[in-house]
Write a protein that holds these residues in place. Structure first.
Motif, PDB file in Angstrom:
ATOM      1  N   GLU A 355      17.507  45.871  23.289  1.00 44.93           N
ATOM      2  CA  GLU A 355      17.204  47.224  24.073  1.00 44.93           C
ATOM      3  C   GLU A 355      17.569  48.621  23.370  1.00 44.93           C
ATOM      4  N   TRP A 420      18.681  51.414  30.224  1.00 46.33           N
ATOM      5  CA  TRP A 420      18.757  50.569  29.057  1.00 46.33           C
ATOM      6  C   TRP A 420      20.203  49.803  29.150  1.00 46.33           C
ATOM      7  N   ARG A 421      20.027  48.509  28.338  1.00 51.41           N
ATOM      8  CA  ARG A 421      21.276  48.110  28.428  1.00 51.41           C
ATOM      9  C   ARG A 421      22.211  48.593  27.652  1.00 51.41           C
ATOM     10  N   ASP A 422      23.587  48.294  27.978  1.00 55.04           N
ATOM     11  CA  ASP A 422      24.703  49.006  27.291  1.00 55.04           C
ATOM     12  C   ASP A 422      25.531  47.976  26.389  1.00 55.04           C
ATOM     13  N   TYR A 423      25.539  48.237  25.163  1.00 56.49           N
ATOM     14  CA  TYR A 423      26.058  47.250  24.212  1.00 56.49           C
ATOM     15  C   TYR A 423      27.547  47.921  23.655  1.00 56.49           C
ATOM     16  N   GLU A 444      26.126  38.404  25.480  1.00 59.27           N
ATOM     17  CA  GLU A 444      24.816  38.100  26.408  1.00 59.27           C
ATOM     18  C   GLU A 444      25.484  37.223  27.556  1.00 59.27           C
ATOM     19  N   ARG A 447      27.731  39.013  29.744  1.00 61.79           N
ATOM     20  CA  ARG A 447      27.126  40.037  30.398  1.00 61.79           C
ATOM     21  C   ARG A 447      26.560  39.202  31.922  1.00 61.79           C
ATOM     22  N   LYS A 451      27.719  39.183  36.307  1.00 57.67           N
ATOM     23  CA  LYS A 451      26.893  39.418  37.189  1.00 57.67           C
ATOM     24  C   LYS A 451      27.414  38.561  38.588  1.00 57.67           C
ATOM     25  N   GLU A 460      16.156  45.266  35.530  1.00 59.45           N
ATOM     26  CA  GLU A 460      16.552  44.382  34.166  1.00 59.45           C
ATOM     27  C   GLU A 460      15.202  43.923  33.578  1.00 59.45           C
ATOM     28  N   THR A 464      12.074  42.635  25.154  1.00 57.47           N
ATOM     29  CA  THR A 464      12.085  43.962  24.593  1.00 57.47           C
ATOM     30  C   THR A 464      10.737  44.648  24.438  1.00 57.47           C
TER      31      THR A 464
END
Length: 672
Positions: A355, A420-423, A444, A447, A451, A460, A464
């Motif tokens: 992402e 957007w996903r946070d890296y 991942e 992550r 949850k 989500e 991509t």
């Protein structure tokens, strides 16, 4: 659009020529047709034959066609983005820096060669030191964190019967070949050939790693996998979603499925505190657990060593890369040459930071106007699906009301995520290619672990924006279309609407219909696995689905190799629904006016040609064998044949009795 030219004192307004479509004069590549063929005898060849004759599969591909052509474009575009990031000295910790460092590390073959097996050696040493079943179970649990396909495969996802929470699922896995049939099918000589070459590959990889008695260890690995395959469910069995929901109290696993040290396994996987686990393939898990307890430790150590090497081979020196490709690429898919390193680097970077890369892709390649047009098309297709549901004669009225209520709360996602996903927590170190990949896998996985106990985040995405594909998610009652598929030949804003409806319109209808196919129908409007159809609905529906199974089982992608009608049922039904719904939506878009004739083709003809065009696909034989064995999708070049079930196709192309694809009106399958 228009351009303005100032000539002396005079102002001259010149209308710009209308933008041409990417393919042909109206969005369809008519030069790719084979008009010498009668549509009723071979519709796919009539629409696509010349194109397929001229198509040469690139050496670095196992198949090629419209999907793969767009994937090439997406890959090229993404290359520009990640190479720019790699060349820019962005501040440490930023997404741009992480993208650049990840890609640069993958591309630094010299450093990878110099390091040799050293980055992986600690893991290999730990496997060699396994001395008891508890440590074996813990290693199998950690395989899930590492992104290695484990014999007991653990995933975290939405609970099918309580869609407001996340749950832990375990299921079968851990095979080195694509499917259990590669081990168990003794009738097809092609499988026997692959089995022999697989054992040679296992031997080679172990030898390259310096494992003593590599051939003997390889036989242990193969024999163990064959035993795993023997207890596993078939792909047809695994399609039955209601049979894959089997909650078990975590405390009862040891007594229910002995052999595996469940406490050690679940602790290593990070889920030991969960009160229950959902088992997707109960008999397979029971059989696998027994094998973990019964098979010799040295066999399991050989297995773990090989699968660790196989998983990380693409990040190791060239001899490992080449060995893996020779089996996975050439033997399994018939692909003569591995992709260039930059292509593999782009894909690896997109996998790890999808992402973050997608954000750059959308900013450059997905205009707001394209999203707006796609949004409008989706609304039209949903309206057409609603009308079809309302007109069904085989579904009980009360069920029909619920079906339309489900469609009414539908969520289409177009182009890219709303957030957007946070890296930030993912560490990327330039020069550490294997470490970066491993940390990305663990990031991942963690992550997902984070949850547990939190509300479902329905924003989500599972793909991509650079992905040329689409999907339906029945637990969230949504369909998802990434930016990269919203391009010609699927969707071209400059093409004739008939071609767009036949292309992306049918794809949209396909994905929407998955929520009402033989498995999608088992989810209600909240995404809960529930029985909301009557017994009479199900019985009448099965009569129709049995016809779909039989129709497709008659097709042979290779001589003697038939489509598995049960495995491909959901996708074939979706093709049937998609083309019907898109056809309705196209005609509604005409607002009662007749479609123009363009280049001698009527609107209906252009619609069906637009549908056929997106399935222009050519395969190598090994890839076709794997596709037919493992993939729930029918091979692309056969998918245009679904049109033989529509009366409008007969009217458009004049198919008549005696021709190969002709079906009498009563034999044409009408589900939705």
């Amino acid at each position: 659009m228009r351009s303005i030219l100032l000539l002396g004192a005079a102002l001259l307004v010149v209308a710009a020529a209308p933008a041409k479509p990417t393919y042909g004069d109206y969005g369809f590549d008519a030069a790719g047709m084979d008009r010498s063929v009668t549509p009723g005898n071979d519709w796919g060849r009539f629409a696509n034959g010349k194109y397929l004759d001229d198509l040469v599969i690139p050496d670095d591909r196992s198949n090629y066609g419209m999907f793969t052509k767009l994937r090439d474009l997406s890959q090229e575009r993404t290359r520009g983005l990640v190479e720019a990031a790699a060349a820019t000295n962005a501040p440490a910790g930023t997404e741009g820096r992480k993208i650049g460092d990840y890609y640069a590390s993958f591309m630094d073959a010299a450093t990878i060669e110099k390091k040799g097996l050293a980055p992986l050696q600690p893991r290999l040493d730990a496997i060699a030191a396994i001395g008891d079943r508890a440590k074996l179970a813990a290693t199998l649990g950690d395989f899930n964190r590492e992104g290695i396909d484990a014999p007991v495969n653990l995933r975290l996802r939405q609970d099918l019967k309580n869609p407001d929470i996340y749950s832990v699922y375990i299921g079968q896995g851990g095979l080195g070949m694509p499917d259990r049939d590669y081990y168990l099918d003794t009738k097809n000589p092609k499988f026997a050939e692959v089995r022999t070459k697989y054992q040679a590959y296992v031997t080679q990889l172990l030898s390259l790693a310096g494992v003593p008695d590599a051939a003997a260890k390889a036989k242990m690995v193969y024999d163990l996998e064959a035993k795993l395959a023997a207890v596993q469910w078939s792909r047809v069995e695994r399609r039955q979603v209601d049979k894959t929901y089997n909650p078990v109290a975590t405390a009862e696993l040891a007594a229910k499925d002995p052999g595996l040290d469940w406490t050690a396994f679940l602790t290593a996987a990070g889920v030991a505190s969960q009160p229950r686990i959902i088992v997707t393939n109960p008999s397979a898990i029971a059989g696998t657990a027994k094998l973990v307890g019964d098979e010799p430790l040295d066999a399991w150590q050989a297995y773990l060593t090989f699968h660790t090497l196989d998983r990380w081979a693409p990040l190791l020196p060239a001899k490992f890369v080449d060995a893996k490709f020779a089996f996975s690429g050439t033997v399994l898919s018939g692909q003569p040459v591995n992709q260039e390193r930059w292509k593999r680097g782009v894909d690896a970077t997109s996998d790890a930071l999808g992402e973050a890369v997608g954000k750059l892709y959308v900013a450059k390649y997905f205009a707001p106007e394209a999203k707006a047009k796609a949004d409008a098309l989706v609304k039209n297709i949903i309206a057409a699906m609603d009308a079809r549901l309302g007109a069904l004669t085989w579904m009980d009225p009360a069920t029909k009301v619920e079906a339309r209520a489900k469609l009414a709360v539908f969520t289409p996602k177009i182009g890219y995520p709303s957030k957007w996903r946070d890296y930030a927590k993912l560490d990327i170190v330039r020069g550490d290619a294997l470490g970066n990949a491993e940390r990305a896998e663990r990031f991942e996985y963690q992550r997902d672990l984070d949850k547990l106990g939190k509300p479902i985040d329905r924003s989500e995405w599972g793909m991509t924006p650079m992905t040329v594909n689409a999907y339906a998610n029945p637990t969230w009652n949504e369909v998802v279309f990434p930016a990269a598929i919203l391009q010609p030949p699927f969707f071209d804003p400059n093409a004739d609407p008939a071609v767009n409806y036949g292309g992306i319109g049918a794809v949209i209808g396909h994905e929407i219909s998955h929520h009402f196919d033989d498995q999608g129908r088992k989810y209600d409007k909240r995404g809960t696995l529930a029985d909301w159809w009557t017994a009479q609905d199900i019985a009448r529906f099965k009569v129709l689905t049995d016809k779909v199974v039989a129709q497709y089982a008659a097709y042979q992608p290779l001589p003697g190799l038939h489509i598995n009608g049960e495995l491909t049922l959901g996708e074939n039904m979706a093709d049937l629904a998609g083309i019907n719904v898109a056809y309705d939506a196209y005609h509604k878009s005409l607002n009662g006016k007749p479609a123009p004739v363009i280049d001698g083709m009527t609107g209906d003809q252009r619609f069906f040609l637009g549908f056929a065009q997106i399935w222009r696909q050519k395969y190598r034989d090994a890839a076709l064998l794997q596709q037919t064995t493992t993939d729930p999708h029918t091979a692309g070049f056969l998918r245009p044949n679904v049109a033989r079930n529509l009366d409008a196709w007969y009217a458009a192309f004049g198919a008549k009795p005696g021709e190969t694809l002709y079906l009498s009106p009563e034999d044409r399958i009408k589900v939705w």
